[in-house]
Write an enzyme that holds these catalytic residues in place. Structure first.
Site, PDB file in Angstrom:
ATOM      1  N   ALA A   1       8.420 -16.083  12.725  1.00 17.88           N
ATOM      2  CA  ALA A   1       7.555 -16.570  13.636  1.00 17.88           C
ATOM      3  C   ALA A   1       7.330 -18.214  13.093  1.00 17.88           C
ATOM      4  CB  ALA A   1       6.203 -15.944  13.837  1.00 17.88           C
TER       5      ALA A   1
ATOM      6  N   CYS B   1       7.058 -12.027 -10.047  1.00 17.97           N
ATOM      7  CA  CYS B   1       7.648 -12.966 -11.041  1.00 17.97           C
ATOM      8  C   CYS B   1       6.517 -13.280 -11.974  1.00 17.97           C
ATOM      9  CB  CYS B   1       8.125 -14.078 -10.191  1.00 17.97           C
ATOM     10  SG  CYS B   1       8.495 -15.651 -10.986  1.00 17.97           S
TER      11      CYS B   1
ATOM     12  N   GLY C   1      -1.387 -10.779  -5.744  1.00 13.29           N
ATOM     13  CA  GLY C   1      -0.727 -11.593  -6.871  1.00 13.29           C
ATOM     14  C   GLY C   1       0.089 -12.688  -6.282  1.00 13.29           C
TER      15      GLY C   1
ATOM     16  N   ILE D   1       0.957  -3.640   2.075  1.00 15.61           N
ATOM     17  CA  ILE D   1       0.453  -2.175   2.699  1.00 15.61           C
ATOM     18  C   ILE D   1      -0.490  -1.847   2.166  1.00 15.61           C
ATOM     19  CG2 ILE D   1       3.116  -1.646   2.798  1.00 15.61           C
ATOM     20  CD1 ILE D   1       2.596   0.310   0.448  1.00 15.61           C
ATOM     21  N   ASP D   2      -1.249  -2.294   0.972  1.00 12.11           N
ATOM     22  CA  ASP D   2      -2.372  -1.974   0.483  1.00 12.11           C
ATOM     23  C   ASP D   2      -3.627  -2.299   1.130  1.00 12.11           C
ATOM     24  OD1 ASP D   2      -0.796  -1.157  -1.667  1.00 12.11           O
ATOM     25  OD2 ASP D   2      -1.210  -2.700  -3.018  1.00 12.11           O
TER      26      ASP D   2
ATOM     27  N   GLY E   1      -6.048  14.866   9.121  1.00 11.10           N
ATOM     28  CA  GLY E   1      -6.988  15.961   9.229  1.00 11.10           C
ATOM     29  C   GLY E   1      -7.044  16.750   8.003  1.00 11.10           C
TER      30      GLY E   1
ATOM     31  N   HIS F   1      -2.715  26.403   5.809  1.00  8.76           N
ATOM     32  CA  HIS F   1      -2.476  25.315   4.954  1.00  8.76           C
ATOM     33  C   HIS F   1      -3.650  24.519   4.647  1.00  8.76           C
ATOM     34  CE1 HIS F   1      -2.432  23.480   8.928  1.00  8.76           C
ATOM     35  NE2 HIS F   1      -3.117  22.464   8.386  1.00  8.76           N
TER      36      HIS F   1
ATOM     37  N   GLN G   1       7.263   4.703   1.724  1.00 12.57           N
ATOM     38  CA  GLN G   1       6.074   4.193   2.715  1.00 12.57           C
ATOM     39  C   GLN G   1       6.444   2.747   2.683  1.00 12.57           C
ATOM     40  OE1 GLN G   1       2.003   6.077   0.788  1.00 12.57           O
ATOM     41  NE2 GLN G   1       3.688   5.986  -0.568  1.00 12.57           N
TER      42      GLN G   1
HETATM   43  O1  F6P Z   1       1.310  -3.532  -3.601  1.00  9.20           O
HETATM   44  C1  F6P Z   1       2.094  -2.738  -2.775  1.00  9.20           C
HETATM   45  C2  F6P Z   1       2.583  -1.405  -3.636  1.00  9.20           C
HETATM   46  O2  F6P Z   1       3.615  -0.924  -2.822  1.00  9.20           O
HETATM   47  C3  F6P Z   1       1.530  -0.806  -4.204  1.00  9.20           C
HETATM   48  O3  F6P Z   1       0.862   0.191  -3.153  1.00  9.20           O
HETATM   49  C4  F6P Z   1       2.231   0.043  -5.154  1.00  9.20           C
HETATM   50  O4  F6P Z   1       1.398   0.195  -6.354  1.00  9.20           O
HETATM   51  C5  F6P Z   1       3.083  -1.090  -5.792  1.00  9.20           C
HETATM   52  O5  F6P Z   1       3.387  -2.030  -4.742  1.00  9.20           O
HETATM   53  C6  F6P Z   1       4.464  -0.675  -6.337  1.00  9.20           C
HETATM   54  O6  F6P Z   1       4.959  -1.578  -6.991  1.00  9.20           O
HETATM   55  P1  F6P Z   1       6.738  -1.768  -7.077  1.00  9.20           P
HETATM   56  O7  F6P Z   1       7.298  -2.055  -5.819  1.00  9.20           O
HETATM   57  O8  F6P Z   1       6.854  -2.907  -7.938  1.00  9.20           O
HETATM   58  O9  F6P Z   1       7.033  -0.376  -7.864  1.00  9.20           O
END
Ligand code: F6P
Length: 332
Positions: free
Chosen positions: A26, A81, A112, A134-135, A193, A223, A264
């Protein structure tokens, strides 16, 4: 108001997040539509500061970003970096861009990375940040690019764990990413759940977790699922060890630990993340077109908005805890 940018660069930085490719596409195509030249920087800030002969900054055409929108990760590559904390190193990056006639940069990344973007802005470069991690812990955006896909990957994994946990009458203690933010854990816990969700923002001690698992057993469940955020007081392994050592008789379920880890980050971008990447990327170019920079592009409600980078860096978006109660009410 500044002069319009005539050549821009784009980079992805920090942890990769699904949807980054759509954002690169984009940014590139929206800028090309303005008649601007576009450069892609490989490997984040590390590529920006690399010696020019390494060829980390290269022209992008519309075709270069074709066929990437359904791919996870980032075709530009990413990096963390440490050297970029140094102002003289950042100046090298700005000089590399200037040598190519590039007068603006779009930074796709999380906390960062946006701190780096802000520092570049303070050193005089026109920078626009695009909220991606993703956080989902970045101020300035209700939801960040990549969080939806990561949550979907984790939910899919936990759904599968539930199947085998049920067959063996086990409790699954599952650790999800998120750094010091519990967004992913809470989202995944509610969506699957889970009996218990252990968050950095709301401590649930081993005793309470044992109680929730025991209650699931007493209710005849086959479970129990416990979701642990990686930034919680105990990680999944430590929690399971305490449950095993101090609460074995109460828990009764056999227990297994699963750390989902980097899986993830590798999902195929969801429709939500594709749309978000497209909207945020196009908006970043709108900003530069009207001379707005030093800002982060994010989503508030369903509206794309900008927030000054100065108001974003060094902060963690607070997690709304109303869903914790809902998750608990529903896990009966
Ligand atoms: O910030 C994204 C993330 O996936 C966090 O959830 C995780 O703590 C971190 O990066 C892992 O970092 P790296 O890919 O440097 O191991």
């Amino acid at each position: 108001m500044q002069d319009q940018a005539k050549a821009i660069a784009v980079l992805t930085s920090g942890g990769d997040a699904s949807g980054m490719n759509m954002a690169i596409r984009a940014v590139t195509r929206s800028a090309l539509a303005q008649g601007w030249a576009v450069y892609g920087v490989s490997e984040g800030y590390a590529g920006l500061i690399a010696a020019p002969e390494e060829g980390k900054i290269r022209r992008l055409t519309a075709r270069d970003v074709g066929g990437i929108l359904g791919l996870g990760g980032t075709v530009l590559g990413s990096a963390r970096c440490k050297d970029f904390h140094d102002a003289s190193v950042r100046a090298r990056g700005i000089a590399n861009l200037a040598a190519l006639g590039v007068d603006a940069l779009v930074v796709i990344g999380g906390n960062g990375s946006q701190a780096g973007a802000h520092a570049l802005h303070e050193q005089g470069l026109a920078v626009v940040g695009l909220a991606s991690t993703i956080d989902n812990d970045l101020e300035g955006s209700d939801i960040t690019l990549g969080a939806d896909t990561a949550a979907n990957v984790a939910v899919d994994a936990v759904d599968k764990l539930r199947v085998t946990s049920s067959s063996h009458r086990r409790a699954s203690i599952v650790e999800v990413m998120g750094r010091s933010c519990g967004y992913l854990a809470l989202t995944v816990g509610l969506a699957t759940g889970a009996e218990a969700i252990v968050l950095p923002e709301q401590d649930l001690g081993p005793d309470e977790v044992a109680q929730r698992i025991a209650s699931a057993y007493d209710r005849g469940k086959h479970h129990a699922i416990v979701i642990v955020a990686e930034g919680a007081r105990y990680n999944a392994a430590a929690l399971a060890e305490i449950l095993e050592r101090e609460h074995r008789e109460r828990v009764r379920f056999d227990m297994r630990v699963t750390v989902l880890g980097h899986i993830q980050r590798g999902g195929t971008p969801t429709v939500f993340d594709r749309l978000l990447g497209a909207r945020l990327g196009a908006h970043a170019i709108d900003c530069l077109e009207r001379g707005e920079h030093g800002v982060l592009v994010g989503l508030r409600g369903n509206e794309v908005v900008t927030t000054p980078l100065a108001d974003v860096v060094g902060k963690q978006k607070p997690l709304g805890l109303e869903l914790v109660e809902l998750a608990q009410t529903l896990a009966q």
